[in-house]
Design a protein around this motif. Structure first.
Motif, PDB file in Angstrom:
ATOM      1  N   PHE A 146       0.926  -1.237   0.061  1.00  0.00           N
ATOM      2  CA  PHE A 146       0.064  -0.016  -0.034  1.00  0.00           C
ATOM      3  C   PHE A 146       0.985   1.140   0.025  1.00  0.00           C
ATOM      4  O   PHE A 146       0.722   2.104  -0.840  1.00  0.00           O
ATOM      5  N   MET A 147       1.784   1.270   0.969  1.00  0.00           N
ATOM      6  CA  MET A 147       2.602   2.408   1.063  1.00  0.00           C
ATOM      7  C   MET A 147       3.362   2.450  -0.274  1.00  0.00           C
ATOM      8  O   MET A 147       3.883   3.788  -0.730  1.00  0.00           O
ATOM      9  N   ALA A 148       3.787   1.707  -0.969  1.00  0.00           N
ATOM     10  CA  ALA A 148       4.810   1.643  -2.273  1.00  0.00           C
ATOM     11  C   ALA A 148       3.874   2.282  -3.414  1.00  0.00           C
ATOM     12  O   ALA A 148       4.427   3.162  -4.065  1.00  0.00           O
ATOM     13  N   ALA A 149       2.654   2.057  -3.285  1.00  0.00           N
ATOM     14  CA  ALA A 149       1.648   2.319  -4.351  1.00  0.00           C
ATOM     15  C   ALA A 149       1.139   3.819  -4.042  1.00  0.00           C
ATOM     16  O   ALA A 149       0.854   4.536  -5.056  1.00  0.00           O
ATOM     17  N   ASN A 150       1.060   4.074  -3.078  1.00  0.00           N
ATOM     18  CA  ASN A 150       0.350   5.521  -2.407  1.00  0.00           C
ATOM     19  C   ASN A 150       1.290   6.546  -2.285  1.00  0.00           C
ATOM     20  O   ASN A 150       0.855   7.667  -2.141  1.00  0.00           O
ATOM     21  N   GLY A 151       2.479   6.386  -2.143  1.00  0.00           N
ATOM     22  CA  GLY A 151       3.607   7.378  -1.922  1.00  0.00           C
ATOM     23  C   GLY A 151       3.664   7.469  -0.424  1.00  0.00           C
ATOM     24  O   GLY A 151       2.863   7.205   0.409  1.00  0.00           O
ATOM     25  N   TYR A 199      -4.374   7.002   3.223  1.00  0.00           N
ATOM     26  CA  TYR A 199      -4.263   6.065   4.496  1.00  0.00           C
ATOM     27  C   TYR A 199      -5.429   5.915   5.414  1.00  0.00           C
ATOM     28  O   TYR A 199      -5.512   4.773   5.919  1.00  0.00           O
ATOM     29  N   LEU A 200      -6.362   7.007   5.286  1.00  0.00           N
ATOM     30  CA  LEU A 200      -7.426   6.630   6.158  1.00  0.00           C
ATOM     31  C   LEU A 200      -8.401   5.638   5.852  1.00  0.00           C
ATOM     32  O   LEU A 200      -8.817   4.807   6.419  1.00  0.00           O
ATOM     33  N   GLU A 201      -8.402   5.408   4.167  1.00  0.00           N
ATOM     34  CA  GLU A 201      -9.362   4.338   3.821  1.00  0.00           C
ATOM     35  C   GLU A 201      -8.744   3.169   3.953  1.00  0.00           C
ATOM     36  O   GLU A 201      -9.176   1.992   4.313  1.00  0.00           O
ATOM     37  N   TYR A 202      -7.290   2.944   3.628  1.00  0.00           N
ATOM     38  CA  TYR A 202      -6.864   1.798   4.116  1.00  0.00           C
ATOM     39  C   TYR A 202      -6.687   1.239   5.329  1.00  0.00           C
ATOM     40  O   TYR A 202      -6.821   0.150   5.604  1.00  0.00           O
ATOM     41  N   THR A 203      -6.532   2.169   6.474  1.00  0.00           N
ATOM     42  CA  THR A 203      -6.566   2.113   7.761  1.00  0.00           C
ATOM     43  C   THR A 203      -7.957   1.296   8.082  1.00  0.00           C
ATOM     44  O   THR A 203      -7.926   0.497   8.838  1.00  0.00           O
ATOM     45  N   ALA A 204      -9.028   1.845   7.518  1.00  0.00           N
ATOM     46  CA  ALA A 204     -10.362   1.304   7.813  1.00  0.00           C
ATOM     47  C   ALA A 204     -10.364  -0.049   7.248  1.00  0.00           C
ATOM     48  O   ALA A 204     -10.785  -0.738   8.174  1.00  0.00           O
ATOM     49  N   LYS A 205     -10.105  -0.349   6.081  1.00  0.00           N
ATOM     50  CA  LYS A 205     -10.162  -1.695   5.519  1.00  0.00           C
ATOM     51  C   LYS A 205      -9.358  -2.588   6.560  1.00  0.00           C
ATOM     52  O   LYS A 205      -9.603  -3.695   6.658  1.00  0.00           O
ATOM     53  N   TRP A 206      -7.997  -2.185   6.535  1.00  0.00           N
ATOM     54  CA  TRP A 206      -6.914  -2.803   7.390  1.00  0.00           C
ATOM     55  C   TRP A 206      -7.495  -3.424   9.010  1.00  0.00           C
ATOM     56  O   TRP A 206      -7.489  -4.568   9.294  1.00  0.00           O
ATOM     57  N   ALA A 207      -8.040  -2.488   9.724  1.00  0.00           N
ATOM     58  CA  ALA A 207      -8.522  -2.459  11.226  1.00  0.00           C
ATOM     59  C   ALA A 207      -9.899  -3.386  10.789  1.00  0.00           C
ATOM     60  O   ALA A 207      -9.906  -4.246  11.827  1.00  0.00           O
ATOM     61  N   GLU A 208     -10.893  -3.418  10.056  1.00  0.00           N
ATOM     62  CA  GLU A 208     -11.828  -4.007   9.913  1.00  0.00           C
ATOM     63  C   GLU A 208     -11.535  -5.577   9.464  1.00  0.00           C
ATOM     64  O   GLU A 208     -12.133  -6.370  10.190  1.00  0.00           O
ATOM     65  N   THR A 209     -10.522  -5.879   8.714  1.00  0.00           N
ATOM     66  CA  THR A 209     -10.280  -7.203   8.426  1.00  0.00           C
ATOM     67  C   THR A 209      -9.398  -7.770   9.664  1.00  0.00           C
ATOM     68  O   THR A 209      -9.829  -8.889   9.992  1.00  0.00           O
ATOM     69  N   LEU A 210      -8.577  -6.918  10.605  1.00  0.00           N
ATOM     70  CA  LEU A 210      -8.381  -7.518  11.510  1.00  0.00           C
ATOM     71  C   LEU A 210      -9.157  -7.905  12.709  1.00  0.00           C
ATOM     72  O   LEU A 210      -9.116  -8.855  13.294  1.00  0.00           O
ATOM     73  N   GLU A 211     -10.263  -7.050  12.730  1.00  0.00           N
ATOM     74  CA  GLU A 211     -11.437  -7.408  13.598  1.00  0.00           C
ATOM     75  C   GLU A 211     -12.172  -8.573  13.371  1.00  0.00           C
ATOM     76  O   GLU A 211     -12.187  -9.268  14.199  1.00  0.00           O
ATOM     77  N   GLU A 212     -12.356  -8.834  12.145  1.00  0.00           N
ATOM     78  CA  GLU A 212     -13.065 -10.239  11.784  1.00  0.00           C
ATOM     79  C   GLU A 212     -11.902 -11.268  11.864  1.00  0.00           C
ATOM     80  O   GLU A 212     -12.416 -12.476  12.308  1.00  0.00           O
TER      81      GLU A 212
END
Length: 739
Positions: free
Chosen positions: A462-467, A479-492
């Motif tokens: 993600f960081m390589a693609a988004n700078g 970064y906010l959108e990725y954080t949301a997806k990342w955290a929801e993935t971890l929650e599940e």
């Protein structure tokens, strides 16, 4: 292609795949899988290359066929299928069933007969058959509409035949190939043919006479000789061999080609099978949008009745200390949060931090860090003060950055007396390691697909693609959108892993052994190991001087200068010019491995010099040249400690490996002098004495072992005395070592 139907010889392809894979593949549950894996790779290539509208896979049955009834020795002596392959056939059929690919098998007939019948009927239905097999017998089925694809090498190379391609290669028709087989036989199927008639002779006879029957009718006109005699003596054998080699294209099977039409797989079943078979690469190829990963299925798989419920959360961006204060003011004490610190994970200087992702009960936030790290330091201090219950993925990386920030401002001293820094409640990476310690890596991307059938980029991708965030660009929204997806993935993911840990009775290991290690290891990384850099440089100079002396000696013995580090040049010098005893010579030259050189070290003085040169070169390269660039600007070594590398539970250390600093040689001991303690502190080395044997004694309740440990006896000497049947006082050092 709307009219193309692919007909696969299932037994042939899985057999080819099994033997083509150079290394066996086995799941943690002991299932061999390389045959299925290779088959699916071939299937994927075939689907991509030929885009069929229909597909069917045929299989042999164990029952005897009509050929066995005619000739008892048909296929006699064929190598029996190894059990490691036999166990994979049911697995392959499960996968094909989940793919909704039709399978056909019938007692009394071989897969070839089913293939021939389906191909003939398909032509009558105006379809275009493509037969996939590794068996050249199927070439007799090639027509102007039916193509035969023969596997040539491994699982990726194929050779395509239609009627014209076959005739170009052999000079006669595919049907005449049966006559050729009747004459030359088939060793793999134990079809006898005419003794003494090989492939070239058989082809020559078919080109001249056209068929077995024509040959036998005109055999009297052949010139006298052994060939004529063999044909006359074995005429009936040739006729029978032709019948055995003929594929039956009129097998009594009911065919409904609508059943062979390509359909969408049953993704739920397919994912379950890929997870069971540990086919991560195939999991990644599936589209997450096609999957049916319902909560009920997750609950069923993991032994839990409760359902996972995703919460709607407000998304916010934070870029000032005031906004951060407001965010923390709204957080409850000991609230559960998912945490991700975005940084370059630098251990050679202060890590550069781009931001912090956090998901609380009500909000998902991305906190953009400032250049002087005031926001980072404030976040770390307040996270500790609030006693936030933190979960994440490889939290050691996040804690390293936060602890570095706390130490910088001496904020850590206020909480050190309380015995804690962060309040860790779950780490999904460590949980997966406990559940399956044999994996080679625990990337979030892979584990999320296995458990949730969800696609998500790894943080680095993600960081390589988004700078990276800087003064000129602001990717905060990404970064906010990725954080949301990342955290929801971890929650599940956490929801599932908690159930699995409970089901596998691994909660004690996870919560009492592995999870509490995360913060101490992050602290170890953060504090680092103090190093006397000058001592290291001095040791390096000493090694360089010794290497120079050894180099001159080696050149003198060799009579010329050469690259001592080149195995090819060294082998030429030792074994050709100097004539020393050599090991096996390979395509690359003579082996100059340590094992070979040790065997001949008494043959010439050059060999001990080379062995010592290699030892010193390794010491210098690994522990001088390798260590110096890793020294942090604070004069310490901040190594990386990892929990998820070894299947045995042993901690791994990299960049550098502090667990492997040499000690047995004098130079190694000098290197260790470079690692020093703080002023007024002392370094203490501690190790469990024979811990594995003590555990063995306890668990086995073996009285001799227990007594030996209780009395402080030498357990290896006692063992040697028993093994070699000698008194303890007569045990040699070698016997003790062997014991």
């Amino acid at each position: 292609m709307e009219k193309r139907i692919i007909i696969i010889d299932g037994n042939s392809l899985i057999n080819r795949a099994y033997y083509a894979m150079q290394r066996p593949m086995m799941t943690k549950d002991g299932l061999y899988t390389q045959g299925v894996y290779g088959f699916l790779n071939m299937l994927t290539k075939i689907e991509n290359d030929y885009e069929p509208a229909y597909m069917v896979v045929t299989f042999d049955k164990k029952a005897p066929t009509f050929r066995h009834l005619e000739y008892e020795d048909y296929k006699a002596g064929r190598k029996k299928m190894p059990p490691e392959l036999a166990m994979q056939l049911p697995l392959l059929k499960e996968v094909l069933s989940a793919m909704n690919i039709k399978m056909v098998e019938l007692e009394g007939y071989e897969a070839d007969d089913l293939i021939g019948t389906i191909a003939r009927t398909a032509e009558e239905e105006d379809l275009e058959p493509l037969i996939i097999t590794g068996d050249k017998d199927a070439l007799q089925l090639a027509t102007d509409r039916t193509n035969v694809l023969i596997t040539r090498k491994g699982i990726s190379e194929f050779e395509l035949y239609d009627q014209n391609a076959f005739m170009d290669k052999y000079g006669f028709t595919p049907t005449q190939f049966i006559d050729c087989k009747g004459l030359m036989g088939d060793q793999s199927d134990n079809i006898p043919g005419i003794p003494g008639v090989g492939e070239k002779t058989a082809q020559k006879l078919i080109l001249e006479y056209g068929s077995v029957e024509n040959l036998l009718n005109q055999v009297e006109k052949m010139p006298k000789g052994k060939l004529k005699e063999r044909i006359e003596e074995n005429a009936q054998l040739a006729v029978m061999s032709k019948r055995l080699a003929t594929i039956n294209t009129h097998v009594p099977i009911d065919m409904d080609f609508s059943e062979y039409r390509m359909e969408e797989p049953d993704y739920e079943k397919l994912v379950e099978l890929y997870v069971k078979l540990e086919f991560n690469s195939f999991l990644k190829r599936l589209k997450a949008t096609d999957l049916k990963a319902a909560n009920e299925k997750l609950a069923e798989l993991n032994g839990e009745d409760k359902k996972f419920e995703r919460k709607e959360r407000k998304q916010v961006k934070i870029s000032s200390l005031q906004e951060l204060e407001q965010f923390f003011a709204e957080l409850k004490s000991q609230e559960e949060v998912a945490l991700k610190v975005y940084s370059d994970k630098n251990h050679k200087s202060a890590p550069t931090v781009y931001g912090i992702g956090i998901m609380s009960t009500e909000k998902t936030a991305f906190i953009k860090c400032d250049e002087n790290n005031k926001i980072l330091q404030s976040f770390a201090a307040q996270a500790v003060e609030k006693r936030l219950k933190i979960y994440g993925y490889y939290l050691i990386n996040d804690y390293y950055v936060l602890l570095t920030a706390l130490i910088h401002e001496n904020l850590i001293k206020n909480v050190a007396e309380q015995g804690y820094f962060f309040n860790t409640i779950f780490d999904c990476a460590i949980a997966q390691y406990v559940l399956d310690p044999s994996k080679s890596n625990y990337e979030l991307k892979t584990i999320a697909f296995e458990l949730l059938h969800t696609e998500i980029e790894n943080e680095e991708e993600f960081m390589a693609a988004n700078g990276q965030l800087n003064l000129f660009t602001d990717a905060s929204q990404s970064y906010l959108e990725y954080t949301a997806k990342w955290a929801e993935t971890l929650e599940e993911m956490r929801f599932i892993q908690e159930a699995m840990l409970k089901r596998e009775e691994l909660e004690n290991v996870y919560y009492k052994v592995e999870l509490p290690l995360i913060e101490p290891m992050a602290s170890m990384e953060c504090y680092g190991f103090k190093l006397d850099k000058e001592e290291l440089i001095t040791a390096g100079k000493s090694i360089s001087e010794q290497l120079e002396v050894l180099t001159h000696k080696i050149y003198e013995y060799a009579g010329e200068e050469f690259n001592i580090n080149s195995p090819v040049q060294l082998g030429t010098i030792l074994f050709e010019k100097m004539g020393l005893p050599a090991g096996k010579k390979t395509k690359r030259g003579y082996s100059t491995s340590a094992e070979i050189l040790e065997k001949i070290k008494d043959e010439h003085d050059i060999i001990p010099c080379i062995l010592e040169y290699r030892t010193l070169s390794k010491l210098k390269g690994t522990y001088i040249d390798g260590l110096l660039p890793l020294v942090h600007e604070d004069g310490r070594i901040h190594a990386h400690f990892q929990q998820t590398v070894t299947a045995t539970g042993r901690i791994s250390c990299t960049e550098p490996n502090l667990q492997n600093i040499p000690i047995k040689q004098e130079l190694g001991r000098k290197l260790r002098k470079a690692f020093i303690s703080e002023d007024h502190f002392t370094l203490v080395g501690a190790d469990y004495s024979q811990i594995e044997l003590r555990v063995l004694a306890h668990m086995s309740e073996e009285q001799h072992l227990i007594d030996a440990f209780n009395h402080g006896d030498d357990i290896h000497r006692i063992t040697a005395a028993r093994v070699f049947k000698v008194p303890e006082e007569d045990v040699t050092a070698l016997q003790r070592s062997n014991a």
